[in-house]
Design a protein around this motif. Structure first.
Motif, short mmCIF file in Angstrom:
data_model
loop_
_atom_site.label_atom_id
_atom_site.label_comp_id
_atom_site.label_asym_id
_atom_site.label_seq_id
_atom_site.Cartn_x
_atom_site.Cartn_y
_atom_site.Cartn_z
N LEU A 493 0.87 -1.18 0.00
CA LEU A 493 0.00 0.00 0.00
C LEU A 493 0.90 1.22 0.00
O LEU A 493 1.86 1.29 0.78
CB LEU A 493 -0.90 0.03 1.24
N ILE A 526 -1.48 -1.40 -4.16
CA ILE A 526 -2.62 -0.49 -4.22
C ILE A 526 -2.08 0.88 -3.82
O ILE A 526 -1.57 1.05 -2.72
CB ILE A 526 -3.75 -0.92 -3.26
N ARG A 537 -6.38 2.45 2.64
CA ARG A 537 -6.96 1.37 3.46
C ARG A 537 -8.42 1.15 3.09
O ARG A 537 -8.93 0.02 3.13
CB ARG A 537 -6.82 1.69 4.95
N LEU A 540 -8.46 -0.93 0.10
CA LEU A 540 -8.20 -2.32 0.47
C LEU A 540 -9.44 -2.97 1.07
O LEU A 540 -9.75 -4.13 0.79
CB LEU A 540 -7.03 -2.39 1.45
N LEU A 553 2.20 -7.35 4.28
CA LEU A 553 1.70 -6.10 3.71
C LEU A 553 2.68 -4.99 4.08
O LEU A 553 2.95 -4.76 5.25
CB LEU A 553 0.30 -5.78 4.23
#
Length: 574
Positions: A493, A526, A537, A540, A553
């Protein structure tokens, strides 16, 4: 009435109406709508149209959800059955959240929370079938609430989000300012004049010291303004304002609490979290901002202190501050780690970050913190690629259209996946070998007094087999690097520091691609520009199924987001 007063009133009225008149003419002559009409439309027309649109979207969601339930019961894959439902829910969200031309639904509203809950529950269904009753109940409640036109609800939305509210008027005013024909015509000239007179690059930008001129009496005062580095004002303000954890910042969301909750959510799904706080340019190149030799200032920044506190609390973290500050000693040979007129790092900085992050992940693997199932068998290669970068801070100043700041050329290293297939290939027959082997076989068989015909056939086959030579061939193809959500056990992320060079020029040369190259593993990512604190988030959460099969992650965000992150540091449920 006194003529003087009358003339003053007339002049004042004309001056008052000039901007309105100019804008009206510009709007009516062009393709843009006449903005003052928005006020009338949002009071009389928009509420009813929106209610009808919401009701239609809710009805569509109901139909798609019923069909999905039947399909799942008939044995259809959950993901395939839910795809139309997810699309319908997105349409409903779009209709509900946009109240009128200038106002969005407040996040504290029950409708907002219900929509987000439905979104989260749908994303869970593939991995958690036991949540089906809860999802069913949530969607039915949504349909019951929104599946009909409500004049009372329309009235309340006009009351709470209409023209008489500050949120509407503020957005309307900003829109008028941004699209005003007079402002658009005069603002660039004004910005250029201010720059030429005062070397002021604008409210979002801070002009640093001159290039490599650090310290006293180096001629910095005589340097041209355009030779100085540009800094994003939020990056600078993050360093000089109180820490996000300071009592004076009590009104801000607590980033550490959000990070802790996210870690616990991931751990419950069998995924380890690795936190990467990216230093802002002023933290690494403080001396280029102030002109004083402050090479170690970055180690005292709020971001570094918060990172250290996370490390002490047992979080998995990556310290880019120390590595980037140490690497500055090679700037004269290898170039700077950050761009001159941009908030972001150069390809060199991105690749250094990839090396440091990969090293940390390998340490986690060695310590048993992360256990990957697959082997590191994916191979990548990199090749040089030149790219022109027009700095984002320069763009913020509005001066790039006048050519004040120059394009910066950078050399990135584009990562490609190397695909190798092994195959056996039979080489041409070796006739000398076959003749020799055949004669030897015949002599041996005759000595054994075997049947001549059988001996001849057997010896011929044996000699051909013995002399056959197989060569191992490697078929190598090169394909562009890409995210692999299916095979990857690592999900990243990130924000614009993860995007730069990765999805923009020269493409596949960002830290994500180089991290994959260093690890010899596929990765998935992402990314949300400026939204790594909360928005990424939320993305996600809407695609929670991508966590399936993931073991690690990596969450990258720039330090200024600890204070200024878009949408703050909200709780996001998975």
């Amino acid at each position: 009435m006194n003529k003087k007063y009358l003339i003053s009133v007339i002049v004042f009225s004309v001056l008052l109406l000039v901007p309105f008149g100019v804008q009206a003419v510009a709007d009516l002559r062009g393709e843009k709508r006449f903005q003052p009409f928005d006020i009338f439309k949002d009071v009389v027309y928009t509420p009813i149209v929106r209610e009808k649109k919401v009701a239609a979207a809710a009805d569509s969601l109901d139909v798609k959800w019923r069909a999905a339930r039947e399909s799942i019961a008939a044995g259809t894959e959950t993901a395939d059955a839910l795809e139309p439902v997810t699309s319908s829910l997105s349409d409903l969200e779009a209709a509900v959240l946009s109240v009128n031309t200038y106002a969005e639904l407040d996040t504290t509203e029950a409708r907002y929370k219900s929509l987000k809950l439905a979104d989260t529950l749908l994303s869970k269904l593939e991995d958690e079938p036991e949540s089906f009753p809860q999802a069913d109940s949530c969607i039915k409640a949504l349909v019951a609430d929104l599946g009909h036109v409500s004049l009372w609800r329309a009235f309340l939305d006009v009351k709470h989000y209409g023209v008489w509210t500050s949120r509407y008027l503020r957005a309307f005013e900003n829109k008028i300012d941004d699209e005003s024909a007079i402002v658009l015509a005069l603002r660039p000239k004004y910005q250029l004049a201010v720059w030429n007179l005062f070397s002021d690059p604008g409210e979002k930008v801070v002009l640093g010291a001159a290039g490599d001129c650090i310290g006293k009496s180096c001629g910095r005062e005589e340097a041209k303004p355009e030779d100085k580095w540009l800094f994003y004002r939020q990056d600078v303000e993050f360093l000089v304002q109180p820490s996000p954890l300071d009592v004076r910042s009590a009104k801000l969301d607590n980033p550490v609490m959000a990070i802790e909750k996210f870690r616990d959510q991931l751990k419950a799904k069998g995924v380890e979290l690795l936190v990467v706080i990216t230093p802002g340019k002023p933290s690494i190149y403080t001396e280029r901002l102030t002109g004083r030799d402050e090479n170690a200032a970055g180690l005292q920044s709020h971001g570094k202190k918060i990172l250290d506190s996370l490390t002490r609390a047992g979080f998995n973290t990556v310290d880019l501050y120390t590595s980037l500050l140490a690497a500055k000693s090679r700037d004269s040979v290898e170039g700077a780690l950050y761009l001159n007129d941009d908030t972001h790092w150069t390809p060199r900085g991105a690749e250094l970050a990839a090396d440091v992050i990969a090293k940390k992940v390998r340490e986690m693997v060695d310590a048993g913190t992360v256990k990957f199932r697959g082997k590191d068998t994916v191979r990548y290669v990199a090749s040089d690629s030149l790219a022109d970068r027009m700095g984002d801070v320069g763009e913020m100043s509005g001066l790039n259209k006048f050519g004040v700041f120059k394009v910066q050329k950078v050399t990135g290293h584009v990562v490609m996946q190397q695909n190798i297939k092994i195959r056996d290939e039979e080489l041409p027959e070796d006739t000398v070998c076959i003749d020799s082997a055949y004669k030897e076989c015949m002599n041996r068989k005759k000595a054994d007094k075997k049947d001549g015909k059988t001996t001849d056939v057997l010896c011929l086959l044996t000699s051909q087999t013995d002399c056959a030579i197989m060569a191992i061939k490697y078929d190598t193809t090169i394909t562009p690097f890409k995210d692999d959500f299916r095979k990857s056990e690592i999900l990243i992320l990130g924000d614009s520091f993860s995007r730069i060079y990765q999805t923009d020029s020269p493409v596949n040369a960002g830290w994500i691609a180089h991290f994959a190259k260093n690890m010899n593993r596929p990765v998935a990512s992402i990314v949300s520009d400026g939204g790594a604190s909360t928005l990424v988030r939320e993305k996600l959460a809407r695609k929670a199924s991508v966590l399936k099969g993931k073991k690690l992650l990596i969450w990258e965000f720039v330090e200024r987001d600890l204070r200024f992150g878009a949408e703050g540091w909200k709780d996001v449920n998975f």
